[in-house]
Structure formats: structure tokens, C-alpha cells
Motif scaffolding. Structure first.
Motif, PDB file in Angstrom:
ATOM      1  N   THR A 103       0.566  81.275  51.904  1.00 41.71           N
ATOM      2  CA  THR A 103       0.027  81.522  53.236  1.00 41.71           C
ATOM      3  C   THR A 103       1.188  81.496  54.231  1.00 41.71           C
ATOM      4  OG1 THR A 103      -0.416  79.215  53.887  1.00 41.71           O
ATOM      5  CG2 THR A 103      -2.091  80.328  52.545  1.00 41.71           C
ATOM      6  N   GLY A 104       1.011  82.191  55.345  1.00 41.99           N
ATOM      7  CA  GLY A 104       2.117  82.308  56.288  1.00 41.99           C
ATOM      8  C   GLY A 104       3.221  83.184  55.733  1.00 41.99           C
ATOM      9  N   ALA A 105       2.857  84.152  54.898  1.00 37.45           N
ATOM     10  CA  ALA A 105       3.864  84.979  54.226  1.00 37.45           C
ATOM     11  C   ALA A 105       4.614  85.893  55.179  1.00 37.45           C
ATOM     12  CB  ALA A 105       3.211  85.804  53.117  1.00 37.45           C
ATOM     13  N   THR A 106       4.078  86.124  56.374  1.00 41.47           N
ATOM     14  CA  THR A 106       4.782  86.982  57.329  1.00 41.47           C
ATOM     15  C   THR A 106       5.727  86.188  58.224  1.00 41.47           C
ATOM     16  OG1 THR A 106       2.860  86.867  58.810  1.00 41.47           O
ATOM     17  CG2 THR A 106       3.011  88.767  57.338  1.00 41.47           C
ATOM     18  N   GLY A 107       5.781  84.879  58.049  1.00 41.84           N
ATOM     19  CA  GLY A 107       6.742  84.058  58.776  1.00 41.84           C
ATOM     20  C   GLY A 107       8.091  84.079  58.086  1.00 41.84           C
ATOM     21  N   GLY A 108       9.075  83.483  58.720  1.00 43.38           N
ATOM     22  CA  GLY A 108      10.423  83.511  58.169  1.00 43.38           C
ATOM     23  C   GLY A 108      10.544  82.847  56.815  1.00 43.38           C
ATOM     24  N   ILE A 109      10.031  81.631  56.680  1.00 43.30           N
ATOM     25  CA  ILE A 109      10.107  80.921  55.406  1.00 43.30           C
ATOM     26  C   ILE A 109       9.188  81.569  54.377  1.00 43.30           C
ATOM     27  CG2 ILE A 109       9.658  78.736  54.236  1.00 43.30           C
ATOM     28  CD1 ILE A 109      10.444  77.285  56.779  1.00 43.30           C
ATOM     29  N   GLY A 110       7.978  81.935  54.785  1.00 44.25           N
ATOM     30  CA  GLY A 110       7.028  82.531  53.856  1.00 44.25           C
ATOM     31  C   GLY A 110       7.550  83.814  53.238  1.00 44.25           C
ATOM     32  N   ALA A 111       8.165  84.666  54.050  1.00 46.85           N
ATOM     33  CA  ALA A 111       8.715  85.919  53.530  1.00 46.85           C
ATOM     34  C   ALA A 111       9.818  85.652  52.519  1.00 46.85           C
ATOM     35  CB  ALA A 111       9.240  86.771  54.680  1.00 46.85           C
ATOM     36  N   GLU A 112      10.704  84.719  52.838  1.00 45.47           N
ATOM     37  CA  GLU A 112      11.800  84.407  51.919  1.00 45.47           C
ATOM     38  C   GLU A 112      11.290  83.775  50.630  1.00 45.47           C
ATOM     39  OE1 GLU A 112      14.763  85.395  52.047  1.00 45.47           O
ATOM     40  OE2 GLU A 112      14.850  86.137  54.103  1.00 45.47           O
ATOM     41  N   LEU A 113      10.214  83.006  50.716  1.00 45.85           N
ATOM     42  CA  LEU A 113       9.616  82.463  49.503  1.00 45.85           C
ATOM     43  C   LEU A 113       9.036  83.583  48.640  1.00 45.85           C
ATOM     44  CD1 LEU A 113       7.861  79.254  50.878  1.00 45.85           C
ATOM     45  CD2 LEU A 113       9.631  79.307  49.100  1.00 45.85           C
ATOM     46  N   ALA A 114       8.429  84.576  49.279  1.00 46.77           N
ATOM     47  CA  ALA A 114       7.899  85.719  48.533  1.00 46.77           C
ATOM     48  C   ALA A 114       9.024  86.431  47.792  1.00 46.77           C
ATOM     49  CB  ALA A 114       7.184  86.676  49.478  1.00 46.77           C
ATOM     50  N   ALA A 126      16.288  77.715  53.305  1.00 42.69           N
ATOM     51  CA  ALA A 126      15.122  76.834  53.266  1.00 42.69           C
ATOM     52  C   ALA A 126      14.227  77.181  52.079  1.00 42.69           C
ATOM     53  CB  ALA A 126      14.333  76.947  54.568  1.00 42.69           C
ATOM     54  N   ALA A 127      14.031  78.479  51.839  1.00 41.88           N
ATOM     55  CA  ALA A 127      13.185  78.906  50.720  1.00 41.88           C
ATOM     56  C   ALA A 127      13.755  78.432  49.386  1.00 41.88           C
ATOM     57  CB  ALA A 127      13.021  80.420  50.734  1.00 41.88           C
ATOM     58  N   ARG A 128      15.062  78.523  49.227  1.00 44.91           N
ATOM     59  CA  ARG A 128      15.690  78.067  47.983  1.00 44.91           C
ATOM     60  C   ARG A 128      15.464  76.573  47.788  1.00 44.91           C
ATOM     61  NH1 ARG A 128      20.237  81.401  49.442  1.00 44.91           N
ATOM     62  NH2 ARG A 128      21.283  79.514  50.192  1.00 44.91           N
ATOM     63  N   ARG A 144      13.177  74.802  44.824  1.00 44.75           N
ATOM     64  CA  ARG A 144      13.794  73.814  43.928  1.00 44.75           C
ATOM     65  C   ARG A 144      12.974  72.518  43.907  1.00 44.75           C
ATOM     66  NH1 ARG A 144      18.675  74.133  45.731  1.00 44.75           N
ATOM     67  NH2 ARG A 144      18.573  72.408  47.211  1.00 44.75           N
ATOM     68  N   ALA A 145      12.513  72.090  45.069  1.00 43.99           N
ATOM     69  CA  ALA A 145      11.699  70.871  45.136  1.00 43.99           C
ATOM     70  C   ALA A 145      10.385  71.055  44.387  1.00 43.99           C
ATOM     71  CB  ALA A 145      11.432  70.501  46.589  1.00 43.99           C
ATOM     72  N   ILE A 146       9.790  72.241  44.492  1.00 41.54           N
ATOM     73  CA  ILE A 146       8.548  72.515  43.772  1.00 41.54           C
ATOM     74  C   ILE A 146       8.802  72.515  42.268  1.00 41.54           C
ATOM     75  CG2 ILE A 146       6.821  74.300  43.307  1.00 41.54           C
ATOM     76  CD1 ILE A 146       7.084  75.106  46.288  1.00 41.54           C
ATOM     77  N   THR A 188      12.395  66.124  52.309  1.00 38.09           N
ATOM     78  CA  THR A 188      12.813  66.324  53.690  1.00 38.09           C
ATOM     79  C   THR A 188      14.211  66.936  53.696  1.00 38.09           C
ATOM     80  OG1 THR A 188      11.528  64.420  54.475  1.00 38.09           O
ATOM     81  CG2 THR A 188      13.323  65.174  55.888  1.00 38.09           C
ATOM     82  N   PHE A 189      14.403  67.980  54.489  1.00 34.05           N
ATOM     83  CA  PHE A 189      15.731  68.593  54.576  1.00 34.05           C
ATOM     84  C   PHE A 189      15.942  69.145  55.979  1.00 34.05           C
ATOM     85  CE2 PHE A 189      13.035  72.221  53.606  1.00 34.05           C
ATOM     86  CZ  PHE A 189      13.609  73.272  54.305  1.00 34.05           C
ATOM     87  N   PRO A 190      17.223  69.313  56.371  1.00 35.92           N
ATOM     88  CA  PRO A 190      18.427  68.817  55.699  1.00 35.92           C
ATOM     89  C   PRO A 190      18.505  67.290  55.774  1.00 35.92           C
ATOM     90  CG  PRO A 190      19.001  69.762  57.817  1.00 35.92           C
ATOM     91  CD  PRO A 190      17.540  70.040  57.614  1.00 35.92           C
ATOM     92  N   TRP A 191      19.398  66.719  54.962  1.00 37.63           N
ATOM     93  CA  TRP A 191      19.405  65.278  54.740  1.00 37.63           C
ATOM     94  C   TRP A 191      19.580  64.425  55.999  1.00 37.63           C
ATOM     95  CZ3 TRP A 191      23.589  62.431  56.159  1.00 37.63           C
ATOM     96  CH2 TRP A 191      24.811  63.081  56.281  1.00 37.63           C
TER      97      TRP A 191
END
Length: 270
Positions: free
Chosen positions: A21-32, A219-221, A225-227, A235-238
């Protein structure tokens, strides 16, 4: 340094059907783009039809089968009905609930706008936890799966200029911990992601510094990796995790004074 509690069963099997969900956002698109690969099905939800089509096309060129849905998560009943359809069609084994809204109280306003508060609470908290519960129910029947909830480091602070946003993310974090404790005994693992500043249209609306800024692709990477590691929370960045620990040591009255002196504004649009 990160919050990286990992489930005892180690890495998760490779997901074959993923809802974002939120695939059209910045993080969502990069996750796709990150997950797009031959043999994988992506179900992408978003509000912007043109951007949704563009992201789907790019993901398809990487070999994934892609299905899209234009949807507004402020309508929780419609979202649940849509989820039931998509889950029945694709047997989702990874659900990433990343859609979100943000808002900041104006410097001349005594309160936030009640209508915006309602919409934000639905998109950031009420609808995601309902979708997560629906996802867990299906996954348990099929023998397991994973759910990721995208929160925010803001959930660790009672921000007076963003009370609805910070509280919605705090509630989401509490739900992730409670539901994760319940569901993992049935093979469903929940990961709470708490990003700091990510270079997306949402954060670009903010006026002022954005310390430790992370790119949407980076962020997507990190999230993927966490998943994959089945981390319960990440939580990131540290530096934000360090700050969270330090703030807990500050006396309550001093903490309140610091929070009240924070000055953050936002532009009308990115």
C-alpha cells in the motif's frame, strides 16, 4: 546501532505474492522496484492512477506480474473489501502497509484541522491495523506469512505541532508489538519499520533541516533487509535509535520544554 530484534527462525522464505500500500509514494515505489522479479506477483495500491500505471509498467519490465488498485484508505470498509478480493486471488504471503499521511499544525493555529486529523488517523492507524488483521487471518489459514507496518521515528515523541501524526505512528507501533506477539505463534511475523527522514515528496514539504536524510531507494533496501531477517522492529538511520534512548533519560518537564520549543513548518505541497 539499530533496533534489530530478530525472530528466532531466521530469514524468511522468499515471498511470491506481495501487497504494497502507498505504492505511489517514494518508499512504496522503490519497494515495488526492489521486489519486482520473475516468478513474483506484486499487488500495488495507490491513489495516483498515472503514477501507479508508471510504477506497474517499470515493475513488469523486471519480470513481475503486477496488479494495481487505485484506492483511498480513508474508506476503511472499501479497503477491507478490496483486500479480501486481492488476497483471495493471489494468496498474499507478504503485506507491506506503507501508505501514510502527514500534517503539521500551522504557527498561527491553536489546533490541527479536525477533518485532516480524522483522515490521518484512518490512513495511518485504523485502516492499516484492520488490513494487517485481515492479512494475518488469511496467512494463518495458509500456514504463515509476513506483515510489515511502516511507522515513523515520530511515534516515539509527543510532538505538539503534529499531535495526530505522532500519536497515529505511536499507536501503530504498539499494535505491531502486540499483534506480532500474538500472531508469530501461528507463523505470521510482523515487522515494524520506523524511518527517520527519507527524501520523499512527504518529507520535502517540511521547512527546515532534515538530519540524516536517507534516499527512498536506500530506505527500501533497508526495509527489505529487515523484513527478510524477520526483525520485529527496525529504526533507521541509527542516530535516531540513539536519540530515542537518550530522550528517555531526560526528565519529563525538560522533555516537554524541548518539544514545545521545536519549530517545524511545512509547505502546502512538495
Amino acid at each position: 546501532m539499530t533496533s534489530d530484534t530478530v525472530a528466532p527462525t531466521g530469514r524468511a522464505p522468499i515471498a511470491r505474492a506481495i501487497l504494497i500500500t502507498g505504492a505511489t509514494g517514494g518508499i512504496g515505489a522503490e519497494l515495488a522496484y526492489h521486489y519486482a522479479a520473475p516468478g513474483r506477483t506484486l499487488v500495488l495500491w495507490g491513489r495516483n492512477p498515472q503514477r501507479l500505471a508508471d510504477i506497474a509498467a517499470r515493475s513488469t519490465t523486471r519480470g513481475a506480474k503486477v496488479f494495481t488498485r487505485q484506492i483511498d484508505l480513508r474508506d476503511g470498509d472499501a479497503a477491507l473489501a478490496a483486500f479480501e478480493e486481492d488476497d483471495a486471488a493471489h494468496a498474499l504471503d507478504l503485506v507491506i502497509l506503507g501508505a501514510g499521511l502527514s500534517d503539521i499544525q500551522g504557527p498561527d493555529d491553536m489546533t490541527e484541522d479536525p477533518g485532516k486529523v480524522l483522515g490521518l488517523a484512518l490512513v495511518n492507524y485504523a485502516t492499516p491495523i484492520a488490513l494487517a488483521t485481515a492479512a494475518a487471518r488469511g496467512m494463518i489459514k495458509r500456514g504463515g506469512g509476513q506483515i510489515a507496518l511502516i511507522g515513523s521515528v515520530a511515534g516515539s515523541y509527543e510532538l505538539p505541532f503534529a499531535a495526530s501524526y505522532s500519536s497515529s505512528k505511536s499507536g501503530l507501533a504498539f499494535f505491531a508489538k502486540a499483534a506480532g506477539l500474538s500472531w508469530r505463534q501461528h507463523g505470521v511475523f510482523v515487522t515494524l519499520i520506523a524511518p527517520g527522514f527519507v527524501d520523499t515528496p512527504m518529507s520535502q514539504r517540511l521547512e527546515g533541516p532534515r538530519p540524516f536524510l536517507v534516499s527512498a531507494k536506500g530506505a527500501a533496501r533497508r526495509i527489505a533487509r529487515a523484513i527478510a531477517r524477520k526483525q520485529r522492529d527496525y529504526t533507521f538511520p541509527w542516530p535516531f535509535k540513539v536519540l530515542e534512548v537518550l530522550v528517555r533519560l531526560v526528565p519529563g518537564r525538560l522533555r516537554e520544554r524541548i518539544l514545545l520549543k521545536l519549530a517545524v513548518g511545512q509547505k502546502d505541497r512538495a
